[in-house]
Design an enzyme around this catalytic site. Structure first.
Site, PDB file in Angstrom:
ATOM      1  CE1 TYR A 140     -43.144  50.975  -8.862  1.00 52.14           C
ATOM      2  CE2 TYR A 140     -40.994  50.463  -7.976  1.00 52.14           C
ATOM      3  CZ  TYR A 140     -42.326  50.175  -8.109  1.00 52.14           C
ATOM      4  OH  TYR A 140     -42.842  49.082  -7.490  1.00 52.14           O
TER       5      TYR A 140
ATOM      6  CG  HIS B 178     -38.976  43.088  -9.253  1.00 53.07           C
ATOM      7  ND1 HIS B 178     -40.213  43.620  -9.465  1.00 53.07           N
ATOM      8  CD2 HIS B 178     -39.190  41.765  -9.065  1.00 53.07           C
ATOM      9  CE1 HIS B 178     -41.135  42.673  -9.400  1.00 53.07           C
ATOM     10  NE2 HIS B 178     -40.536  41.535  -9.149  1.00 53.07           N
TER      11      HIS B 178
HETATM   12  C1  LIG Z   1     -41.523  47.421 -14.767  1.00 54.55           C
HETATM   13  C2  LIG Z   1     -42.254  47.440 -16.128  1.00 54.55           C
HETATM   14  C3  LIG Z   1     -43.183  46.468 -16.439  1.00 54.55           C
HETATM   15  N1  LIG Z   1     -43.799  46.468 -17.642  1.00 54.55           N
HETATM   16  C4  LIG Z   1     -44.828  45.465 -17.922  1.00 54.55           C
HETATM   17  C5  LIG Z   1     -44.392  44.021 -17.763  1.00 54.55           C
HETATM   18  C6  LIG Z   1     -45.627  43.321 -17.262  1.00 54.55           C
HETATM   19  O1  LIG Z   1     -46.443  42.896 -18.343  1.00 54.55           O
HETATM   20  C7  LIG Z   1     -46.377  44.401 -16.497  1.00 54.55           C
HETATM   21  C8  LIG Z   1     -46.186  44.292 -15.003  1.00 54.55           C
HETATM   22  O2  LIG Z   1     -44.800  44.231 -14.726  1.00 54.55           O
HETATM   23  P1  LIG Z   1     -44.248  43.532 -13.442  1.00 54.55           P
HETATM   24  O3  LIG Z   1     -45.043  42.311 -13.135  1.00 54.55           O
HETATM   25  O4  LIG Z   1     -42.779  43.392 -13.587  1.00 54.55           O
HETATM   26  O5  LIG Z   1     -44.592  44.646 -12.342  1.00 54.55           O
HETATM   27  P2  LIG Z   1     -44.054  44.708 -10.868  1.00 54.55           P
HETATM   28  O6  LIG Z   1     -43.934  43.331 -10.320  1.00 54.55           O
HETATM   29  O7  LIG Z   1     -44.859  45.682 -10.136  1.00 54.55           O
HETATM   30  O8  LIG Z   1     -42.571  45.291 -11.090  1.00 54.55           O
HETATM   31  C9  LIG Z   1     -42.064  46.342 -10.321  1.00 54.55           C
HETATM   32  O9  LIG Z   1     -41.785  45.824  -9.023  1.00 54.55           O
HETATM   33  C10 LIG Z   1     -41.143  46.713  -8.124  1.00 54.55           C
HETATM   34  C11 LIG Z   1     -40.871  45.978  -6.830  1.00 54.55           C
HETATM   35  C12 LIG Z   1     -39.983  47.402  -8.707  1.00 54.55           C
HETATM   36  O10 LIG Z   1     -38.953  47.633  -8.062  1.00 54.55           O
HETATM   37  C13 LIG Z   1     -40.174  47.909 -10.097  1.00 54.55           C
HETATM   38  O11 LIG Z   1     -38.950  48.381 -10.639  1.00 54.55           O
HETATM   39  C14 LIG Z   1     -40.798  46.883 -10.987  1.00 54.55           C
HETATM   40  O12 LIG Z   1     -39.860  45.813 -11.179  1.00 54.55           O
HETATM   41  O13 LIG Z   1     -45.863  45.649 -16.970  1.00 54.55           O
HETATM   42  C15 LIG Z   1     -43.535  47.430 -18.596  1.00 54.55           C
HETATM   43  O14 LIG Z   1     -44.098  47.423 -19.702  1.00 54.55           O
HETATM   44  N2  LIG Z   1     -42.626  48.418 -18.293  1.00 54.55           N
HETATM   45  C16 LIG Z   1     -41.978  48.450 -17.101  1.00 54.55           C
HETATM   46  O15 LIG Z   1     -41.137  49.371 -16.840  1.00 54.55           O
END
Ligand SMILES: Cc1cn([C@H]2C[C@H](O)[C@@H](COP(=O)(O)OP(=O)(O)O[C@H]3O[C@@H](C)C(=O)[C@@H](O)[C@H]3O)O2)c(=O)[nH]c1=O
Length: 183
Positions: free
Chosen positions: A131, A61
């Site tokens: 993070y 990501h």
């Molecule tokens: C990253 C993030 C997600 N969300 C929401 C979106 C979604 O419904 C839920 C879960 O998000 P994700 O599936 O993107 O979560 P995830 O796959 O764990 O995303 C994370 O992965 C790692 C590897 C990183 O480097 C992070 O920066 C972030 O991208 O949370 C937020 O509301 N705020 C945020 O800052």
């Protein structure tokens, strides 16, 4: 806190003192002055954590401009294999990756500047990954590349992955908006 390794023209590994006693451990994870002195982005604006089962892979990501950000990542519980790949066009290390084990008690913290894709594999159940990011979450510019598209051997057959992560483009088809700047 000290810097113990640098890689791919931007990745910095910080090692914090690990204070262990009969109660457990104590580890400092951020010190603004240390970041400033070492020319690392220090204006973190959001912090969040995830909890992952063993064999979960999250990644790879990044946020695209104008919402690109630097990240500080550490593992507060359990153990992960953290992985980054350089996606800055014209970078001498474009497409190269770096990986490191982060654990609840090795005191290691990874600083990831703009222009890298980031992900990890959880090596234990309930790995807690924390993070800090220098720009707010931006759903429209929250993006990624496929975890299995840049040559890294994850040493796993069937990881647990989100549908979103399965659908990202491979690095070879991704037109990166990041440009390497020689500093
Ligand atoms: C990253 C993030 C997600 N969300 C929401 C979106 C979604 O419904 C839920 C879960 O998000 P994700 O599936 O993107 O979560 P995830 O796959 O764990 O995303 C994370 O992965 C790692 C590897 C990183 O480097 C992070 O920066 C972030 O991208 O949370 C937020 O509301 N705020 C945020 O800052």
């Amino acid at each position: 806190m000290k810097i113990i390794e640098k890689s791919l023209n931007g990745i910095v590994i910080i090692k914090s003192n690990v204070f262990k006693d009969n109660r457990g451990v104590f580890i400092k994870t951020y010190h603004k002055e240390f970041f400033e002195k070492n020319n690392l982005d220090s204006e973190f604006r959001e912090s969040f954590f995830s909890v992952s089962k063993k064999n979960v892979i999250r990644g790879m990501h990044f946020q695209t401009p104008p919402d690109e950000h630097a990240k500080l990542v550490y593992c507060a519980y359990g153990k992960i294999l953290d992985v980054v790949v350089d996606i800055r066009k014209n970078s001498p290390t474009y497409g190269q990756f770096y990986s490191i084990e982060l654990t609840q008690d090795n005191g290691k913290i990874i600083y990831i500047p703009k222009g890298f894709a980031h992900g990890f594999k959880s090596l234990t159940d309930n790995s807690v990954v924390i993070y800090l990011t220098t720009k707010e979450y931006s759903p429209k510019n929250d993006s990624g590349i496929r975890w299995d598209s840049f040559g890294f051997d994850w040493e796993i057959e069937n990881p647990i992955i989100s549908n979103r992560d399965k659908d990202f483009l491979p690095l070879s088809k991704f037109d990166s908006p990041f440009i390497y700047e020689d500093k």
